[in-house]
Design a protein around this motif. Sequence first.
Motif, PDB file in Angstrom:
ATOM      1  N   SER A 116       0.720  -1.095   0.126  1.00 48.44           N
ATOM      2  CA  SER A 116      -0.107  -0.007  -0.095  1.00 48.44           C
ATOM      3  C   SER A 116       0.926   1.223   0.068  1.00 48.44           C
ATOM      4  O   SER A 116       0.182   2.240  -0.098  1.00 48.44           O
ATOM      5  N   VAL A 117       2.000   1.134   0.199  1.00 47.79           N
ATOM      6  CA  VAL A 117       3.079   2.380   0.298  1.00 47.79           C
ATOM      7  C   VAL A 117       3.113   3.032  -0.887  1.00 47.79           C
ATOM      8  O   VAL A 117       3.671   2.323  -2.104  1.00 47.79           O
ATOM      9  N   SER A 118       3.013   4.259  -1.177  1.00 46.08           N
ATOM     10  CA  SER A 118       3.578   4.590  -2.706  1.00 46.08           C
ATOM     11  C   SER A 118       4.709   5.450  -2.600  1.00 46.08           C
ATOM     12  O   SER A 118       5.167   5.915  -1.549  1.00 46.08           O
ATOM     13  N   PRO A 119       5.416   5.521  -3.803  1.00 48.00           N
ATOM     14  CA  PRO A 119       6.909   5.807  -3.898  1.00 48.00           C
ATOM     15  C   PRO A 119       6.860   7.415  -3.866  1.00 48.00           C
ATOM     16  O   PRO A 119       6.239   8.122  -3.776  1.00 48.00           O
ATOM     17  N   LEU A 349      19.088   4.223   0.809  1.00 47.61           N
ATOM     18  CA  LEU A 349      17.688   3.658   1.309  1.00 47.61           C
ATOM     19  C   LEU A 349      16.881   4.564   0.692  1.00 47.61           C
ATOM     20  O   LEU A 349      15.641   3.710   0.195  1.00 47.61           O
ATOM     21  N   ILE A 350      16.670   5.697   0.558  1.00 44.75           N
ATOM     22  CA  ILE A 350      15.734   6.563   0.021  1.00 44.75           C
ATOM     23  C   ILE A 350      15.420   6.117  -1.510  1.00 44.75           C
ATOM     24  O   ILE A 350      14.500   5.941  -1.879  1.00 44.75           O
ATOM     25  N   MET A 351      16.741   6.067  -2.116  1.00 41.69           N
ATOM     26  CA  MET A 351      16.556   6.055  -3.495  1.00 41.69           C
ATOM     27  C   MET A 351      16.408   4.729  -4.056  1.00 41.69           C
ATOM     28  O   MET A 351      15.907   4.526  -5.175  1.00 41.69           O
ATOM     29  N   LEU A 352      16.574   3.723  -3.180  1.00 42.77           N
ATOM     30  CA  LEU A 352      16.277   2.354  -3.331  1.00 42.77           C
ATOM     31  C   LEU A 352      14.628   2.242  -3.790  1.00 42.77           C
ATOM     32  O   LEU A 352      14.208   1.432  -4.418  1.00 42.77           O
ATOM     33  N   SER A 353      13.879   3.252  -3.264  1.00 46.66           N
ATOM     34  CA  SER A 353      12.300   3.068  -3.383  1.00 46.66           C
ATOM     35  C   SER A 353      11.972   3.247  -5.051  1.00 46.66           C
ATOM     36  O   SER A 353      11.214   2.833  -5.365  1.00 46.66           O
ATOM     37  N   ILE A 354      12.987   3.917  -5.591  1.00 49.59           N
ATOM     38  CA  ILE A 354      12.877   4.086  -7.015  1.00 49.59           C
ATOM     39  C   ILE A 354      12.846   2.979  -7.638  1.00 49.59           C
ATOM     40  O   ILE A 354      11.959   2.288  -8.488  1.00 49.59           O
ATOM     41  N   VAL A 355      13.980   2.007  -7.259  1.00 46.43           N
ATOM     42  CA  VAL A 355      14.125   0.523  -7.808  1.00 46.43           C
ATOM     43  C   VAL A 355      12.777  -0.221  -7.581  1.00 46.43           C
ATOM     44  O   VAL A 355      12.575  -1.023  -8.341  1.00 46.43           O
ATOM     45  N   ASN A 360       8.038  -3.214  -9.061  1.00 48.98           N
ATOM     46  CA  ASN A 360       6.795  -3.748  -8.324  1.00 48.98           C
ATOM     47  C   ASN A 360       7.054  -4.613  -7.082  1.00 48.98           C
ATOM     48  O   ASN A 360       6.501  -5.352  -6.614  1.00 48.98           O
ATOM     49  N   LEU A 361       8.045  -4.246  -6.504  1.00 46.56           N
ATOM     50  CA  LEU A 361       8.438  -4.926  -5.157  1.00 46.56           C
ATOM     51  C   LEU A 361       7.801  -4.017  -4.161  1.00 46.56           C
ATOM     52  O   LEU A 361       7.750  -2.973  -4.147  1.00 46.56           O
ATOM     53  N   PRO A 362       7.414  -4.603  -2.855  1.00 47.94           N
ATOM     54  CA  PRO A 362       6.624  -3.889  -2.066  1.00 47.94           C
ATOM     55  C   PRO A 362       7.479  -2.923  -0.993  1.00 47.94           C
ATOM     56  O   PRO A 362       8.762  -3.311  -0.602  1.00 47.94           O
ATOM     57  N   LEU A 363       7.314  -1.618  -1.103  1.00 49.92           N
ATOM     58  CA  LEU A 363       7.996  -0.549  -0.554  1.00 49.92           C
ATOM     59  C   LEU A 363       8.093  -0.904   1.099  1.00 49.92           C
ATOM     60  O   LEU A 363       8.975  -0.368   1.573  1.00 49.92           O
ATOM     61  N   GLU A 364       7.056  -1.558   1.499  1.00 51.16           N
ATOM     62  CA  GLU A 364       7.080  -1.806   3.166  1.00 51.16           C
ATOM     63  C   GLU A 364       8.478  -2.690   3.384  1.00 51.16           C
ATOM     64  O   GLU A 364       8.839  -2.485   4.635  1.00 51.16           O
ATOM     65  N   ALA A 365       9.072  -3.259   2.365  1.00 48.43           N
ATOM     66  CA  ALA A 365      10.199  -4.213   2.993  1.00 48.43           C
ATOM     67  C   ALA A 365      11.253  -2.984   3.375  1.00 48.43           C
ATOM     68  O   ALA A 365      12.249  -3.442   3.944  1.00 48.43           O
ATOM     69  N   LEU A 366      11.240  -1.752   2.847  1.00 46.70           N
ATOM     70  CA  LEU A 366      12.237  -0.933   3.044  1.00 46.70           C
ATOM     71  C   LEU A 366      12.370  -0.576   4.627  1.00 46.70           C
ATOM     72  O   LEU A 366      13.445  -0.627   5.103  1.00 46.70           O
ATOM     73  N   GLY A 367      11.127  -0.790   5.261  1.00 40.66           N
ATOM     74  CA  GLY A 367      11.148  -0.822   6.808  1.00 40.66           C
ATOM     75  C   GLY A 367      12.129  -1.662   7.341  1.00 40.66           C
ATOM     76  O   GLY A 367      12.866  -1.440   8.427  1.00 40.66           O
ATOM     77  N   LEU A 368      12.122  -2.952   6.786  1.00 44.08           N
ATOM     78  CA  LEU A 368      12.853  -4.065   7.474  1.00 44.08           C
ATOM     79  C   LEU A 368      14.195  -3.745   7.373  1.00 44.08           C
ATOM     80  O   LEU A 368      15.154  -3.994   8.070  1.00 44.08           O
ATOM     81  N   ILE A 369      14.718  -3.119   5.935  1.00 44.16           N
ATOM     82  CA  ILE A 369      16.009  -2.809   5.549  1.00 44.16           C
ATOM     83  C   ILE A 369      16.372  -1.727   6.585  1.00 44.16           C
ATOM     84  O   ILE A 369      17.694  -1.619   7.090  1.00 44.16           O
ATOM     85  N   ALA A 370      15.662  -0.828   6.757  1.00 44.20           N
ATOM     86  CA  ALA A 370      16.055   0.367   7.547  1.00 44.20           C
ATOM     87  C   ALA A 370      16.534   0.118   8.996  1.00 44.20           C
ATOM     88  O   ALA A 370      17.545   0.772   9.422  1.00 44.20           O
ATOM     89  N   GLY A 371      16.157  -0.975   9.738  1.00 39.62           N
ATOM     90  CA  GLY A 371      16.502  -1.168  10.999  1.00 39.62           C
ATOM     91  C   GLY A 371      18.124  -1.710  10.908  1.00 39.62           C
ATOM     92  O   GLY A 371      18.709  -1.379  11.779  1.00 39.62           O
ATOM     93  N   ILE A 372      18.656  -2.296   9.700  1.00 41.43           N
ATOM     94  CA  ILE A 372      20.006  -2.448   9.587  1.00 41.43           C
ATOM     95  C   ILE A 372      20.839  -1.732   8.712  1.00 41.43           C
ATOM     96  O   ILE A 372      21.856  -1.869   8.230  1.00 41.43           O
ATOM     97  N   ASP A 373      20.114  -0.331   8.298  1.00 44.64           N
ATOM     98  CA  ASP A 373      20.715   0.271   7.127  1.00 44.64           C
ATOM     99  C   ASP A 373      22.132   0.727   7.290  1.00 44.64           C
ATOM    100  O   ASP A 373      23.006   0.759   6.190  1.00 44.64           O
ATOM    101  N   ARG A 374      22.328   1.204   8.455  1.00 42.18           N
ATOM    102  CA  ARG A 374      23.676   1.755   8.708  1.00 42.18           C
ATOM    103  C   ARG A 374      24.777   0.937   8.509  1.00 42.18           C
ATOM    104  O   ARG A 374      25.855   1.178   8.034  1.00 42.18           O
ATOM    105  N   ILE A 375      24.437  -0.479   8.779  1.00 37.18           N
ATOM    106  CA  ILE A 375      25.513  -1.329   8.885  1.00 37.18           C
ATOM    107  C   ILE A 375      26.057  -1.683   7.327  1.00 37.18           C
ATOM    108  O   ILE A 375      26.905  -1.897   7.068  1.00 37.18           O
TER     109      ILE A 375
END
Length: 416
Positions: A116-119, A349-355, A360-375
């Motif tokens: 449901s999240v829009s880019p 991480l922000i630019m990944l939303s364009i890809v 058509n990959l779920p943008l929600e998954a970015l939240g999961l990656i955000a947790g470890i993004d600094r690493i």
Amino acid sequence: MSKRMHSRAGIPLWQKIMAGLVLGIIAGWLLGDHAQWLSPIGELFINAIKMLIVPLVFTSLISGIVSMGDPAKMGRIGGKAVALYLVTTAFAIALGMLAASILQPGIGVEMQMDNSVSPGEAPTLTEILVGLVPTNPINAMVEGNIMQIIVFAIALGISLVLIGERGQPAIRVIDSIAEALYKLTSLIMACAPVGVFALIAVVAGQYGLAVLIPLLKVIGVVYLACILHVLVVYSGMLALLARLNPRRYLTGSLDAIVVAFSSASSAGTLPVSIRCAREKLGISQGVSGFVLPVGATINMDGTALYMGVVALFVAQLTGTDLTTADYAMIVLTGTLASIGTAGVPGAGLIMLSIVFAQTNLPLEALGLIAGIDRILDMARTAVNVSGDLMVTTLVGKSEREIDLDIYNNKSAGQGS
Ligand code: ASP
């Protein structure tokens, strides 16, 4: 400049920086949340380097252009650099996708998501092109817009050459400021072991194993692919295309790589990269002062590689079947998105939303990656900076703008 300068204890600077890195990781794990107390020390160090970016890019670019004295040569160098930047970026994203297809980090991880999240809105190509020319160069400097500063500095540098004798007073002033800023970079880098220690301790303290374990596989794949990209692709290109010893490139770039790793900002690392290129890799001021700032703005191989791994990771996680067209789309959008990524922490991480939006990959998954993004950010930024230095070395060699005595001298610029 390249003279051997060891500390009183006789330990070269790069070894002290590496020690800071290792001790910082240990201290962070031991201190946990309390490691946050060290954060002002890390910030102070990064602020000191960032303080140099705008004046250093501006003066070293002008002084480099003037020393080349030939606008046609600038065009040739710029063309070579941009072509190499694009090729290595496409390579990086393909390598990331290959590693993720073989190692399958998304298989066996449990997660629920919806679509449901829009880019967010990405700028158009016309907007990017029009935005290259600053309406007010002072404003570009205040905002730290490196691309606009580059455009203005090139234009002013060429004009200073064109006015001949009358340009000399300004050139001398700019040259001397550039030299002082190089010196200041060295002085600030003497504090790098402590700065890197503090930066890394804060990150290590923040991430407990509980956050890392479920995503350990994707972290492992990103790190492995990053290491392979630097050791195989970059080293291979240097050895094959430029006939240079890649080990010297790696040791000569180490200071910049470690600062990039601990700060997660390639723009912030720029003064250190320029110093490594000049003092340890022997690249002329003209080439390093021009190719590196452009690279810090548009060349993000680590970010592209990360986009490739994460896109496939999320596809595996959600059981999405990717077609050949999807793979091509990931390479294309990933390359473009990485060019548009700013060299600051977390921008990838922000630019990944364009890809994700394009495939058509779920943008929600970015939240999961955000947790470890600094690493992940630390590894990709280290690759971003290594890539800038590799291309700068290749261009320097092909233009005969490299001092091979410095490049091949193990102790060049050490500790200074
Ligand atoms: N932090 C990266 C850099 O500065 C950009 C990114 O987030 O991928 O190079």
